[in-house]
Design a protein around this motif. Structure first.
Motif, PDB file in Angstrom:
ATOM      1  N   PHE A   1       0.828  -1.203   0.000  1.00  0.00           N
ATOM      2  CA  PHE A   1       0.000   0.000   0.000  1.00  0.00           C
ATOM      3  C   PHE A   1       0.864   1.255   0.000  1.00  0.00           C
ATOM      4  CE2 PHE A   1      -2.271   3.435   2.107  1.00  0.00           C
ATOM      5  CZ  PHE A   1      -3.466   3.459   1.395  1.00  0.00           C
ATOM      6  N   ASP A   2       1.882   1.240   0.839  1.00  0.00           N
ATOM      7  CA  ASP A   2       2.730   2.420   0.975  1.00  0.00           C
ATOM      8  C   ASP A   2       3.706   2.603  -0.184  1.00  0.00           C
ATOM      9  OD1 ASP A   2       1.529   3.474   3.192  1.00  0.00           O
ATOM     10  OD2 ASP A   2       2.958   2.645   4.614  1.00  0.00           O
ATOM     11  N   SER A   3       3.725   1.662  -1.128  1.00  0.00           N
ATOM     12  CA  SER A   3       4.558   1.854  -2.317  1.00  0.00           C
ATOM     13  C   SER A   3       3.997   2.975  -3.180  1.00  0.00           C
ATOM     14  CB  SER A   3       4.639   0.573  -3.142  1.00  0.00           C
ATOM     15  OG  SER A   3       3.428   0.332  -3.846  1.00  0.00           O
ATOM     16  N   GLY A   4       2.685   3.193  -3.069  1.00  0.00           N
ATOM     17  CA  GLY A   4       2.047   4.244  -3.848  1.00  0.00           C
ATOM     18  C   GLY A   4       1.836   3.896  -5.311  1.00  0.00           C
ATOM     19  N   MET A   5       2.153   2.673  -5.698  1.00  0.00           N
ATOM     20  CA  MET A   5       2.002   2.253  -7.094  1.00  0.00           C
ATOM     21  C   MET A   5       1.069   1.044  -7.162  1.00  0.00           C
ATOM     22  SD  MET A   5       5.926   2.687  -8.413  1.00  0.00           S
ATOM     23  CE  MET A   5       6.607   1.730  -7.068  1.00  0.00           C
ATOM     24  N   ARG A   6       0.068   1.141  -8.013  1.00  0.00           N
ATOM     25  CA  ARG A   6      -0.961   0.107  -8.085  1.00  0.00           C
ATOM     26  C   ARG A   6      -0.386  -1.265  -8.418  1.00  0.00           C
ATOM     27  NH1 ARG A   6      -5.098  -0.895 -12.509  1.00  0.00           N
ATOM     28  NH2 ARG A   6      -3.644   0.439 -13.606  1.00  0.00           N
ATOM     29  N   LEU A   7       0.467  -1.364  -9.418  1.00  0.00           N
ATOM     30  CA  LEU A   7       1.019  -2.669  -9.797  1.00  0.00           C
ATOM     31  C   LEU A   7       1.886  -3.256  -8.683  1.00  0.00           C
ATOM     32  CD1 LEU A   7       1.872  -2.144 -13.572  1.00  0.00           C
ATOM     33  CD2 LEU A   7      -0.031  -3.437 -12.571  1.00  0.00           C
ATOM     34  N   GLU A   8       2.643  -2.405  -8.034  1.00  0.00           N
ATOM     35  CA  GLU A   8       3.475  -2.854  -6.906  1.00  0.00           C
ATOM     36  C   GLU A   8       2.586  -3.315  -5.751  1.00  0.00           C
ATOM     37  OE1 GLU A   8       7.523  -3.122  -5.236  1.00  0.00           O
ATOM     38  OE2 GLU A   8       6.613  -3.186  -7.210  1.00  0.00           O
ATOM     39  N   PHE A   9       1.518  -2.586  -5.491  1.00  0.00           N
ATOM     40  CA  PHE A   9       0.577  -2.959  -4.438  1.00  0.00           C
ATOM     41  C   PHE A   9      -0.013  -4.334  -4.744  1.00  0.00           C
ATOM     42  CE2 PHE A   9      -3.585  -1.582  -2.152  1.00  0.00           C
ATOM     43  CZ  PHE A   9      -3.245  -2.333  -1.037  1.00  0.00           C
ATOM     44  N   MET A  10      -0.430  -4.552  -5.985  1.00  0.00           N
ATOM     45  CA  MET A  10      -1.005  -5.850  -6.345  1.00  0.00           C
ATOM     46  C   MET A  10       0.021  -6.969  -6.182  1.00  0.00           C
ATOM     47  SD  MET A  10      -3.674  -5.171  -9.476  1.00  0.00           S
ATOM     48  CE  MET A  10      -2.433  -4.676 -10.646  1.00  0.00           C
ATOM     49  N   ARG A  11       1.264  -6.704  -6.497  1.00  0.00           N
ATOM     50  CA  ARG A  11       2.317  -7.707  -6.322  1.00  0.00           C
ATOM     51  C   ARG A  11       2.448  -8.093  -4.845  1.00  0.00           C
ATOM     52  NH1 ARG A  11       8.162  -7.744  -5.793  1.00  0.00           N
ATOM     53  NH2 ARG A  11       8.197  -5.488  -5.757  1.00  0.00           N
ATOM     54  N   PHE A  12       2.450  -7.097  -3.976  1.00  0.00           N
ATOM     55  CA  PHE A  12       2.563  -7.377  -2.543  1.00  0.00           C
ATOM     56  C   PHE A  12       1.308  -8.040  -1.993  1.00  0.00           C
ATOM     57  CE2 PHE A  12       6.309  -4.786  -2.801  1.00  0.00           C
ATOM     58  CZ  PHE A  12       7.119  -5.269  -1.773  1.00  0.00           C
ATOM     59  N   LEU A  13       0.155  -7.717  -2.553  1.00  0.00           N
ATOM     60  CA  LEU A  13      -1.072  -8.397  -2.146  1.00  0.00           C
ATOM     61  C   LEU A  13      -1.007  -9.879  -2.499  1.00  0.00           C
ATOM     62  CD1 LEU A  13      -3.768  -5.750  -3.124  1.00  0.00           C
ATOM     63  CD2 LEU A  13      -3.127  -6.446  -0.799  1.00  0.00           C
ATOM     64  N   ARG A  14      -0.408 -10.196  -3.618  1.00  0.00           N
ATOM     65  CA  ARG A  14      -0.232 -11.613  -3.986  1.00  0.00           C
ATOM     66  C   ARG A  14       0.706 -12.308  -3.003  1.00  0.00           C
ATOM     67  NH1 ARG A  14      -0.215  -9.063  -9.166  1.00  0.00           N
ATOM     68  NH2 ARG A  14      -2.174  -9.484 -10.226  1.00  0.00           N
ATOM     69  N   TYR A  15       1.746 -11.623  -2.583  1.00  0.00           N
ATOM     70  CA  TYR A  15       2.630 -12.192  -1.556  1.00  0.00           C
ATOM     71  C   TYR A  15       1.844 -12.449  -0.265  1.00  0.00           C
ATOM     72  CZ  TYR A  15       6.633 -10.545  -4.374  1.00  0.00           C
ATOM     73  OH  TYR A  15       7.540 -10.306  -5.368  1.00  0.00           O
ATOM     74  N   ALA A  16       1.034 -11.485   0.124  1.00  0.00           N
ATOM     75  CA  ALA A  16       0.222 -11.626   1.334  1.00  0.00           C
ATOM     76  C   ALA A  16      -0.706 -12.831   1.214  1.00  0.00           C
ATOM     77  CB  ALA A  16      -0.576 -10.351   1.589  1.00  0.00           C
ATOM     78  N   ASN A  17      -1.297 -12.995   0.049  1.00  0.00           N
ATOM     79  CA  ASN A  17      -2.205 -14.106  -0.176  1.00  0.00           C
ATOM     80  C   ASN A  17      -1.465 -15.441  -0.054  1.00  0.00           C
ATOM     81  OD1 ASN A  17      -4.888 -14.885  -0.773  1.00  0.00           O
ATOM     82  ND2 ASN A  17      -4.249 -15.417  -2.828  1.00  0.00           N
ATOM     83  N   ARG A  18      -0.255 -15.499  -0.586  1.00  0.00           N
ATOM     84  CA  ARG A  18       0.550 -16.727  -0.461  1.00  0.00           C
ATOM     85  C   ARG A  18       0.895 -17.011   0.998  1.00  0.00           C
ATOM     86  NH1 ARG A  18       4.259 -14.541  -5.035  1.00  0.00           N
ATOM     87  NH2 ARG A  18       2.899 -14.893  -6.805  1.00  0.00           N
ATOM     88  N   SER A  19       1.126 -15.973   1.756  1.00  0.00           N
ATOM     89  CA  SER A  19       1.426 -16.164   3.176  1.00  0.00           C
ATOM     90  C   SER A  19       0.222 -16.721   3.920  1.00  0.00           C
ATOM     91  CB  SER A  19       1.903 -14.857   3.808  1.00  0.00           C
ATOM     92  OG  SER A  19       3.168 -14.505   3.278  1.00  0.00           O
ATOM     93  N   CYS A  20      -0.975 -16.360   3.497  1.00  0.00           N
ATOM     94  CA  CYS A  20      -2.188 -16.975   4.087  1.00  0.00           C
ATOM     95  C   CYS A  20      -2.162 -18.485   3.855  1.00  0.00           C
ATOM     96  CB  CYS A  20      -3.453 -16.400   3.463  1.00  0.00           C
ATOM     97  SG  CYS A  20      -3.954 -14.788   4.049  1.00  0.00           S
TER      98      CYS A  20
END
Length: 123
Positions: free
Chosen positions: A56-75
């Motif tokens: 979220f704090d990257s401020g870039m939509r594509l970067e945010f989505m990439r980190f959201l995918r990482y978060a999902n994998r951690s789930c």
């Protein structure tokens, strides 16, 4: 309403609840003594919320989505590690299911946020 802080994201709130539950659970009984599993599941649970915040704090939509995918994998990692805890009798089937449900719900919210971000026009 425009979200300006990661703390306002429903995905991050759900991840925080998951992390709190994992920490509480892993400090009890035999689970607390299995240092490898305990530490790994805690890192994975923390990774869910931390990746949401960092993206979220990257401020870039594509970067945010990439980190959201990482978060999902951690789930998924948390859920997989809970199978180990279940198989070692560190948790009951009921407790396992509560954590599994929490990981599924957190993933559902994260995936919804990814879909929303994908649907937004590029800036």
């Amino acid at each position: 309403m425009k979200i300006t802080r990661f703390e306002d994201l429903e995905a991050w709130k759900a991840a925080r609840v998951l992390a709190k539950t994992v920490y509480e659970l892993s400090r009890k009984g035999e689970f607390a003594k299995d240092f490898g599993l305990r530490d790994q599941i805690r890192r994975a649970a923390g990774s869910v919320m931390n990746n949401i915040a960092e993206g979220f704090d990257s401020g870039m939509r594509l970067e945010f989505m990439r980190f959201l995918r990482y978060a999902n994998r951690s789930c998924s990692e948390v859920r997989s590690e809970m199978y180990i805890a279940l198989d070692q009798d560190y948790v009951t089937a009921t407790v396992f299911q509560q954590i599994a449900d929490s990981t599924h719900e957190t993933s559902r919210i994260i995936q919804g946020l990814i879909r929303y971000l994908k649907s937004r026009p590029a800036k």
